[in-house]
Design a protein around this motif. Structure first.
Motif, PDB file in Angstrom:
ATOM      1  N   GLU A   1      53.028   2.445  52.112  1.00  0.00           N
ATOM      2  CA  GLU A   1      52.642   3.103  50.871  1.00  0.00           C
ATOM      3  C   GLU A   1      52.003   4.460  51.170  1.00  0.00           C
ATOM      4  O   GLU A   1      51.297   4.607  52.164  1.00  0.00           O
ATOM      5  CB  GLU A   1      51.610   2.264  50.109  1.00  0.00           C
ATOM      6  N   SER A   2      52.225   5.407  50.292  1.00  0.00           N
ATOM      7  CA  SER A   2      51.502   6.680  50.407  1.00  0.00           C
ATOM      8  C   SER A   2      50.113   6.483  49.803  1.00  0.00           C
ATOM      9  O   SER A   2      49.885   5.542  49.027  1.00  0.00           O
ATOM     10  CB  SER A   2      52.240   7.781  49.644  1.00  0.00           C
ATOM     11  N   ALA A   3      49.206   7.390  50.154  1.00  0.00           N
ATOM     12  CA  ALA A   3      47.850   7.332  49.604  1.00  0.00           C
ATOM     13  C   ALA A   3      47.904   7.394  48.076  1.00  0.00           C
ATOM     14  O   ALA A   3      47.148   6.714  47.381  1.00  0.00           O
ATOM     15  CB  ALA A   3      47.015   8.473  50.155  1.00  0.00           C
ATOM     16  N   GLU A   4      48.848   8.184  47.533  1.00  0.00           N
ATOM     17  CA  GLU A   4      48.957   8.335  46.076  1.00  0.00           C
ATOM     18  C   GLU A   4      49.380   7.023  45.425  1.00  0.00           C
ATOM     19  O   GLU A   4      48.869   6.648  44.372  1.00  0.00           O
ATOM     20  CB  GLU A   4      49.971   9.443  45.719  1.00  0.00           C
ATOM     21  N   GLU A   5      50.327   6.324  46.072  1.00  0.00           N
ATOM     22  CA  GLU A   5      50.763   5.025  45.530  1.00  0.00           C
ATOM     23  C   GLU A   5      49.596   4.047  45.450  1.00  0.00           C
ATOM     24  O   GLU A   5      49.423   3.336  44.460  1.00  0.00           O
ATOM     25  CB  GLU A   5      51.828   4.420  46.444  1.00  0.00           C
ATOM     26  N   VAL A   6      48.813   4.019  46.526  1.00  0.00           N
ATOM     27  CA  VAL A   6      47.685   3.090  46.554  1.00  0.00           C
ATOM     28  C   VAL A   6      46.663   3.490  45.496  1.00  0.00           C
ATOM     29  O   VAL A   6      46.155   2.650  44.746  1.00  0.00           O
ATOM     30  CB  VAL A   6      47.048   3.038  47.962  1.00  0.00           C
ATOM     31  N   ARG A   7      46.386   4.802  45.411  1.00  0.00           N
ATOM     32  CA  ARG A   7      45.457   5.293  44.388  1.00  0.00           C
ATOM     33  C   ARG A   7      45.914   4.859  43.001  1.00  0.00           C
ATOM     34  O   ARG A   7      45.126   4.366  42.193  1.00  0.00           O
ATOM     35  CB  ARG A   7      45.390   6.828  44.458  1.00  0.00           C
ATOM     36  N   ASP A   8      47.225   4.999  42.734  1.00  0.00           N
ATOM     37  CA  ASP A   8      47.742   4.644  41.413  1.00  0.00           C
ATOM     38  C   ASP A   8      47.586   3.146  41.134  1.00  0.00           C
ATOM     39  O   ASP A   8      47.342   2.741  39.999  1.00  0.00           O
ATOM     40  CB  ASP A   8      49.210   5.067  41.283  1.00  0.00           C
ATOM     41  N   ARG A   9      47.723   2.334  42.178  1.00  0.00           N
ATOM     42  CA  ARG A   9      47.538   0.886  41.984  1.00  0.00           C
ATOM     43  C   ARG A   9      46.081   0.557  41.647  1.00  0.00           C
ATOM     44  O   ARG A   9      45.806  -0.337  40.858  1.00  0.00           O
ATOM     45  CB  ARG A   9      47.978   0.125  43.240  1.00  0.00           C
ATOM     46  N   VAL A  10      45.163   1.295  42.290  1.00  0.00           N
ATOM     47  CA  VAL A  10      43.745   1.067  41.989  1.00  0.00           C
ATOM     48  C   VAL A  10      43.459   1.467  40.539  1.00  0.00           C
ATOM     49  O   VAL A  10      42.808   0.735  39.788  1.00  0.00           O
ATOM     50  CB  VAL A  10      42.829   1.863  42.954  1.00  0.00           C
ATOM     51  N   LEU A  11      44.000   2.633  40.131  1.00  0.00           N
ATOM     52  CA  LEU A  11      43.789   3.105  38.752  1.00  0.00           C
ATOM     53  C   LEU A  11      44.415   2.133  37.748  1.00  0.00           C
ATOM     54  O   LEU A  11      43.831   1.832  36.707  1.00  0.00           O
ATOM     55  CB  LEU A  11      44.382   4.514  38.579  1.00  0.00           C
ATOM     56  N   GLU A  12      45.599   1.635  38.099  1.00  0.00           N
ATOM     57  CA  GLU A  12      46.286   0.652  37.238  1.00  0.00           C
ATOM     58  C   GLU A  12      45.405  -0.587  37.046  1.00  0.00           C
ATOM     59  O   GLU A  12      45.201  -1.050  35.921  1.00  0.00           O
ATOM     60  CB  GLU A  12      47.610   0.268  37.909  1.00  0.00           C
TER      61      GLU A  12
END
Ligand SMILES: [Zn+2]
Length: 356
Positions: A297-308
């Motif tokens: 995963e990219s850092a952005e993907e992980v960030r988006d999962r946290v925000l989700e």
């Protein structure tokens, strides 16, 4: 008008725990028994290396990678007992392979070792808090044979089992484990074996008997982990709908819940179920990295999962983790790690690699 900088929100993050073992340790483990003195230096190297790399990721909480759990995360505490045999409960996986529990051949039931013995070594090397995973009473309850023993009834077995489990957790807490995580991988499996939910209910009841022995204060440092049970890229229960598990899962009297989520087909659907059933004073660590999936995963993907996740779980009850790694058995080869690209680790959104 003065602009006030919003205070940063800290979301706690913890790894689940398992890290693939280095090749030299695996090689030796294939040759000698788990207690062989020849292993001591290799265990020590593996733990030191795991902790160094964990800390290098910036993680605020680490584990020893379960490097010393022999033969696996299920039976490390009873491995080597003279009153067990290898032909216990069978766990079937989606690719057709099976794993077997140990079977108790006579009473009494005792642990041969407690997980706090792993903490001793880990804390010698760690500069940040260390968490410790232990196996659930419900998993070990599968060791007691269906036909029972005339001179060692099931009730007595359960008494012994709960006492040993409680002792293990207390020892870990006393030694300063940041959290004690109860591995409850058989929860989801229980719904596959018995879709009526009776088996899951009995597991939850048993684990709650154990959790009831701890104060609310202590339970804030105790968590429970659920996942579809990865092993050799297969799972034992990924097809079981979380809707059939999570309502009961959140009835456990623990303060923390580690829920594999990143690898789910429809994360938002699972998050809605979590939102519906989570209780006050429960912290939900959702998996935001899927180590068993191909690619990183990219850092952005992980960030988006946290925000989700934060859209569904109140921020003061949210935590992040990984979806656990499919090398829970100590002799599993490292091809898993190299194929999946290493291990997920949320805190600094980076990866830990073990070269093969
Ligand atoms: Zn797991």
């Amino acid at each position: 008008m003065t602009y006030v900088e919003p205070a940063p929100i800290a979301i706690p993050s913890e790894p689940i725990g398992s890290i693939p073992r280095p090749p030299d340790l695996l090689q030796k483990l294939a040759q000698v028994d788990s207690e062989d003195p020849a292993l001591a230096a290799l265990y020590e190297d593996a733990v030191r290396d795991t902790i160094e790399r964990f800390e290098a990721t910036g993680s605020l909480v680490i584990t020893d990678g379960e490097q010393r759990k022999y033969h696996n995360f299920l039976t490390y505490c009873v491995h080597g007992l003279p009153n067990t045999s290898a032909d216990g409960f069978k766990i079937p996986y989606s690719d057709g392979h099976t794993r077997r529990m140990l079977r108790l051949t006579r009473g009494p039931f005792r642990y041969l070792r407690y997980a706090d013995s792993y903490l001793d070594m880990a804390m010698r090397y760690a500069h940040v808090p260390v968490k410790q995973a232990v196996i659930s009473p419900s998993a070990l309850s599968l060791m007691y044979p269906a036909e029972g023993f005339p001179n060692y009834p099931r009730e007595q077995f359960i008494d012994d089992l709960l006492r040993e489990h409680e002792t293990e957790i207390r020892r870990c807490l006393q030694k300063g484990a940041h959290k004690v995580q109860i591995d409850f991988t058989e929860a989801r499996l229980a719904m596959k074996i018995d879709p009526s939910g009776q088996l899951l209910d009995s597991f939850i009841d048993l684990n709650n008997l154990a959790l009831s022995r701890f104060s609310p204060e202590e339970r804030r440092r105790i968590g429970v982990h659920t996942c579809p049970g990865g092993d050799f890229h297969a799972t034992h229960s990924a097809e079981v709908d979380y809707a059939n598990l999570l309502p009961r899962f959140f009835e456990l009297k623990a303060g923390n819940f580690y829920v594999a989520l990143a690898g789910e087909q429809d994360r938002r659907r699972v998050l809605k179920i979590i939102r519906k059933y989570l209780k006050p004073n429960q912290r939900i660590f959702v998996g935001v990295i899927a180590p068993n999936r191909a690619g990183i995963e990219s850092a952005e993907e992980v960030r988006d999962r946290v925000l989700e996740a934060s859209e569904y779980i109140p921020i003061e009850q949210l935590g992040t983790t990984d979806d656990c790694v499919d090398v829970p058995h100590c002799l599993d080869s490292l091809f898993c790690a190299s194929e999946t690209g290493g291990l997920g680790h949320p805190p600094d959104l980076s990866r830990v690699y073990f070269e093969t």
